[in-house]
Design a protein around this motif. Structure first.
Motif, PDB file in Angstrom:
ATOM      1  N   VAL A   1       0.877  -1.223   0.058  1.00  0.00           N
ATOM      2  CA  VAL A   1      -0.079  -0.097   0.174  1.00  0.00           C
ATOM      3  C   VAL A   1       0.939   1.314  -0.023  1.00  0.00           C
TER       4      VAL A   1
ATOM      5  N   VAL B   1      -1.708  -1.148  -4.276  1.00  0.00           N
ATOM      6  CA  VAL B   1      -2.973  -0.432  -3.859  1.00  0.00           C
ATOM      7  C   VAL B   1      -2.453   1.023  -3.466  1.00  0.00           C
TER       8      VAL B   1
ATOM      9  N   VAL C   1      -3.831   4.268  -1.347  1.00  0.00           N
ATOM     10  CA  VAL C   1      -5.096   4.896  -0.476  1.00  0.00           C
ATOM     11  C   VAL C   1      -4.778   6.691  -0.316  1.00  0.00           C
TER      12      VAL C   1
ATOM     13  N   VAL D   1      -8.909  -3.489   0.531  1.00  0.00           N
ATOM     14  CA  VAL D   1      -6.947  -3.596   0.107  1.00  0.00           C
ATOM     15  C   VAL D   1      -6.839  -5.046  -0.184  1.00  0.00           C
TER      16      VAL D   1
END
Length: 485
Positions: free
Chosen positions: A42, A92, A94, A171
């Motif tokens: 992430v 991913v 965010v 996620v």
């Protein structure tokens, strides 16, 4: 990752920096590298005002054995490039969304990079979706990017665990999907068995061809998978002023059929007026009544859908829209097209904090959509954008059948930085067909930097023709100098 007066950053690294005097930023990108960031699950983008929430989310992710990149060191300039590298490496993305991050140029650039590099995007906010301050802070590009996504709301200060559980589950689901997709790539790349009829293969090829013409509007996996909530919301707010057989199941008439039934072509002005009549209210809502942005979207539509022609055709309209019976599909595709163009401009602009990371990692997301978008940037009015697009096409190494002719054409650009970038990119691609054109630049360009770039390109390409041209020119140059000495 984004900047702010209260921003603090973690980890050290070199920055993207500017081009040296006399050298284009795009051309120098062939030699320079973005600061490297470790591969992670992430990447989190946020503004310094939201560091407490970022710390909480980062800690919870790490407690679940997810690796996280969150940039919180003091030296902003050094870490911009590293943030871009982290985004490309991450699975991913965010975004902690607030009025501060929405107004932060670096945060916006990071969102744009995540979008074009096909990262699942998770907007996280402590605000309500329709919070006036938040909506005012977001420009139309950020709105268009985030509205189709599944937002995670930390609005209840006494209950962070519930939205955090939802975020972690989302996620993990995306990471699992990506890993399964990557694991299946090797099998998918194996030669397929010779099954199926030839007719089926022809249909498949035709389908791919049409989809490639629409590839400009399918850059991001999340945007493709999630329902477009913004348009649904806009339709309910504005009202169904266009209710017609177009919306009756089984009788889906397109925008063209509603306005121009029986006509295969109409003038652009007529098409534009009909588009504004039907979708003007939605455009106003989408861009907060910014008339310059509306004009830009209309020009983009004319250029991308109808090749910039003053006469529009139903064939071009359907090639872009597709034939699926879906409500307002043409408007949705135009919205996606605008988002993609906006994102590409943001990422590759000269003031972008992630430009070098994008150029450095283009090979990792050199999809048909990205290649087509870079080709379009070669026509941008801004010479700096054209130069960066040229060098980026050289870095991808993909789509050469289309990119090499365009780069050759760019050798005659009015701007010397663009000519220099095209020379270097063609040399990087080792394009033998470009040799005569590069020789012309080497011998005739009145700017020394372009001549030097052409010489470098010829050496990189090599081969008999390039070697002969170099030898002949060097011999003649020496003889001329001997005569004048």
């Amino acid at each position: 990752m984004g900047t702010g007066s209260s921003r603090r950053r973690e980890a050290a690294g070199g920055g993207a920096g500017g081009a040296s005097s006399g050298q284009s930023a795009g051309a120098s990108a062939l030699q320079r590298s973005a600061p490297k960031a470790p591969t992670c699950d992430v990447a989190i983008s946020y503004h310094g005002d939201d560091i407490a929430l970022m710390r909480y989310i980062q800690g919870e992710f790490e407690s679940q054995k997810l690796t996280v990149f969150a940039d919180v060191a003091e030296d902003t300039d050094k870490e911009e490039g590293k943030s871009g590298s982290a985004i490309v490496q991450a699975k991913v993305f965010v975004l902690i969304l607030s009025p501060s991050s929405a107004e932060c140029k670096s945060c916006n650039r990071e969102v744009q990079l995540a979008y074009i590099s096909d990262k699942p995007i998770f907007p996280v906010t402590v605000r309500d979706h329709e919070d006036p301050e938040l909506q005012k802070a977001m420009d139309f590009g950020l709105k268009l990017t985030l509205q189709p996504m599944d937002w995670i709301f930390f609005t209840n200060v006494d209950d962070k665990a519930t939205p955090m559980k939802e975020l972690t589950a989302g996620v993990r689901q995306q990471i699992k999907s990506i890993e399964e997709e990557e694991a299946g790539t090797a099998g998918a790349n194996q030669p397929a068995s010779n099954t199926g009829s030839s007719d089926a293969k022809v249909v498949a090829v035709e389908s791919v061809t049409v989809e490639q013409r629409r590839s400009r509007v399918t850059m991001n996996r999340t945007a493709k998978l999630v329902t477009d909530k913004s348009l649904v919301r806009a339709e309910s707010e504005i009202g169904d002023a266009t209710a017609s057989a177009d919306h009756v199941p089984g009788t889906a008439r397109t925008f063209w059929d509603r306005h121009f039934e029986g006509h295969d072509t109409v003038q652009w002005e007529q098409f534009k007026n009909a588009f504004l009549e039907e979708y003007g209210a939605k455009l106003e809502s989408l861009v907060s009544s910014d008339q310059d942005t509306i004009k830009w979207i209309l020009k983009l539509t004319q250029r991308e859908v109808f090749d910039g022609k003053d006469t529009t055709s139903k064939t071009s309209f359907l090639d872009f829209r597709g034939r699926r019976p879906e409500r307002d599909l043409f408007f949705k595709r135009i919205s996606q097209l605008a988002l993609e163009s906006y994102s590409m401009h943001g990422v590759f602009s000269m003031d972008s904090t992630v430009r070098l990371a994008a150029v450095e990692n283009l090979g990792k997301f050199s999809s048909a959509a990205v290649i087509e978008a870079l080709l379009d940037l070669l026509d941008d009015p801004d010479a700096n954008i054209r130069a960066v697009a040229a060098i980026s096409l050289g870095r991808t190494g993909a789509g050469q059948a289309k990119s090499i002719p365009r780069l050759i054409a760019g050798l005659a650009d009015s701007d010397r930085l663009v000519r220099e970038a095209c020379c270097l990119s063609l040399g990087h691609l080792k394009s033998a067909e470009a040799v005569p054109h590069i020789v012309n630049r080497w011998r005739n360009d009145f700017i020394s930097h372009v001549r030097e770039a052409a010489h470098v390109a010829l050496k990189n390409i090599g081969g008999e023709e390039a070697g002969r041209a170099i030898h002949m020119t060097e011999v003649l140059t020496k003889e001329i100098r001997d005569l004048t000495s």
